[in-house]
Design a protein around this motif. Sequence first.
Motif, mmCIF file in Angstrom:
data_model
loop_
_atom_site.group_PDB
_atom_site.id
_atom_site.type_symbol
_atom_site.label_atom_id
_atom_site.label_comp_id
_atom_site.label_asym_id
_atom_site.label_seq_id
_atom_site.Cartn_x
_atom_site.Cartn_y
_atom_site.Cartn_z
ATOM 1 N N ARG A 1 0.876 -1.170 0.000
ATOM 2 C CA ARG A 1 0.000 0.000 0.000
ATOM 3 C C ARG A 1 0.912 1.218 0.000
ATOM 4 N NH1 ARG A 1 -4.355 0.581 4.638
ATOM 5 N NH2 ARG A 1 -4.833 -1.505 3.895
ATOM 6 N N ALA A 2 0.760 2.043 -1.003
ATOM 7 C CA ALA A 2 1.583 3.247 -1.163
ATOM 8 C C ALA A 2 3.073 2.904 -1.195
ATOM 9 C CB ALA A 2 1.286 4.259 -0.052
ATOM 10 N N GLY A 3 3.409 1.770 -1.806
ATOM 11 C CA GLY A 3 4.795 1.378 -1.958
ATOM 12 C C GLY A 3 5.408 0.669 -0.752
ATOM 13 N N TRP A 4 4.633 0.466 0.303
ATOM 14 C CA TRP A 4 5.123 -0.205 1.512
ATOM 15 C C TRP A 4 4.341 -1.485 1.745
ATOM 16 C CZ3 TRP A 4 9.300 1.839 3.861
ATOM 17 C CH2 TRP A 4 9.601 3.173 3.608
ATOM 18 N N ARG A 5 5.019 -2.494 2.273
ATOM 19 C CA ARG A 5 4.311 -3.706 2.669
ATOM 20 C C ARG A 5 3.443 -3.373 3.871
ATOM 21 N NH1 ARG A 5 9.085 -8.258 2.166
ATOM 22 N NH2 ARG A 5 9.128 -8.271 -0.104
ATOM 23 N N ASP A 6 2.202 -3.786 3.807
ATOM 24 C CA ASP A 6 1.239 -3.431 4.843
ATOM 25 C C ASP A 6 0.879 -4.677 5.653
ATOM 26 O OD1 ASP A 6 -0.524 -1.852 6.303
ATOM 27 O OD2 ASP A 6 -2.177 -2.186 4.898
ATOM 28 N N TYR A 7 1.516 -4.834 6.812
ATOM 29 C CA TYR A 7 1.281 -5.981 7.686
ATOM 30 C C TYR A 7 0.055 -5.734 8.552
ATOM 31 C CZ TYR A 7 5.965 -7.463 6.383
ATOM 32 O OH TYR A 7 7.063 -7.859 5.682
ATOM 33 N N ASP A 8 -0.672 -6.815 8.870
ATOM 34 C CA ASP A 8 -1.842 -6.680 9.742
ATOM 35 C C ASP A 8 -1.722 -7.664 10.906
ATOM 36 O OD1 ASP A 8 -2.645 -9.229 8.790
ATOM 37 O OD2 ASP A 8 -3.902 -8.337 7.249
ATOM 38 N N LEU A 9 -2.785 -7.765 11.686
ATOM 39 C CA LEU A 9 -2.744 -8.615 12.878
ATOM 40 C C LEU A 9 -2.570 -10.093 12.556
ATOM 41 C CD1 LEU A 9 -5.359 -6.923 15.210
ATOM 42 C CD2 LEU A 9 -2.874 -6.850 15.339
ATOM 43 N N SER A 10 -3.002 -10.528 11.384
ATOM 44 C CA SER A 10 -2.792 -11.938 11.024
ATOM 45 C C SER A 10 -1.299 -12.238 10.896
ATOM 46 C CB SER A 10 -3.529 -12.293 9.732
ATOM 47 O OG SER A 10 -2.959 -11.631 8.618
ATOM 48 N N HIS A 11 -0.527 -11.265 10.427
ATOM 49 C CA HIS A 11 0.923 -11.436 10.342
ATOM 50 C C HIS A 11 1.551 -11.482 11.733
ATOM 51 C CE1 HIS A 11 0.032 -9.886 6.260
ATOM 52 N NE2 HIS A 11 0.952 -10.775 5.922
ATOM 53 N N VAL A 12 1.049 -10.630 12.627
ATOM 54 C CA VAL A 12 1.549 -10.621 14.003
ATOM 55 C C VAL A 12 1.294 -11.987 14.644
ATOM 56 C CG1 VAL A 12 1.277 -9.607 16.302
ATOM 57 C CG2 VAL A 12 1.247 -8.135 14.274
ATOM 58 N N ALA A 13 0.091 -12.511 14.476
ATOM 59 C CA ALA A 13 -0.256 -13.801 15.068
ATOM 60 C C ALA A 13 0.602 -14.922 14.490
ATOM 61 C CB ALA A 13 -1.735 -14.094 14.848
ATOM 62 N N ARG A 14 0.741 -14.955 13.169
ATOM 63 C CA ARG A 14 1.524 -16.025 12.529
ATOM 64 C C ARG A 14 2.991 -15.920 12.933
ATOM 65 N NH1 ARG A 14 0.792 -20.382 8.850
ATOM 66 N NH2 ARG A 14 2.758 -20.754 7.794
ATOM 67 N N LEU A 15 3.542 -14.726 12.939
ATOM 68 C CA LEU A 15 4.942 -14.549 13.313
ATOM 69 C C LEU A 15 5.158 -14.927 14.779
ATOM 70 C CD1 LEU A 15 7.798 -13.774 12.585
ATOM 71 C CD2 LEU A 15 7.179 -11.379 12.926
ATOM 72 N N SER A 16 4.214 -14.608 15.629
ATOM 73 C CA SER A 16 4.320 -15.000 17.044
ATOM 74 C C SER A 16 4.344 -16.517 17.177
ATOM 75 C CB SER A 16 3.153 -14.419 17.840
ATOM 76 O OG SER A 16 3.216 -13.020 17.855
#
Length: 136
Positions: free
Chosen positions: A32-47
Amino acid sequence: MRVAELAALTGTTVRAVRYYHHLGLLPVPAQRAGWRDYDLSHVARLSRIRWLAQAGVPLEAVGRVLDGTAPPTGAEAGTGTDTGTDTGTDPGTSSSLSPEGACQGAVVDDLSTALARAREHLAEVTRQRGGEYPGP
């Protein structure tokens, strides 16, 4: 959120996040606007990835544990270890282990191996401190 924020929230580094992308453990988010846009699903998976890795599960197995997938074995992998013959019947009617059962077995094996390693490490640390580890 951006990658640095994701890394900070999960107690890891930007480099580790990119490595997990490279391994296919963490999906690459849309831009989004040239940046990767991480959300809470990424936080959960990375955790979850970090928790399993810290528990001693090899990174090769983390994906199988999280996704419930098993690596190809026997004839699927082309190793020639399948001793059966192709009868042209529906694979679902075979008496062999189903793909779901094989997946669960692989995950259980991965987690059992990690648990055994953790117990060995605990026993070694306990011995080094002069105590006796009572075992499981």
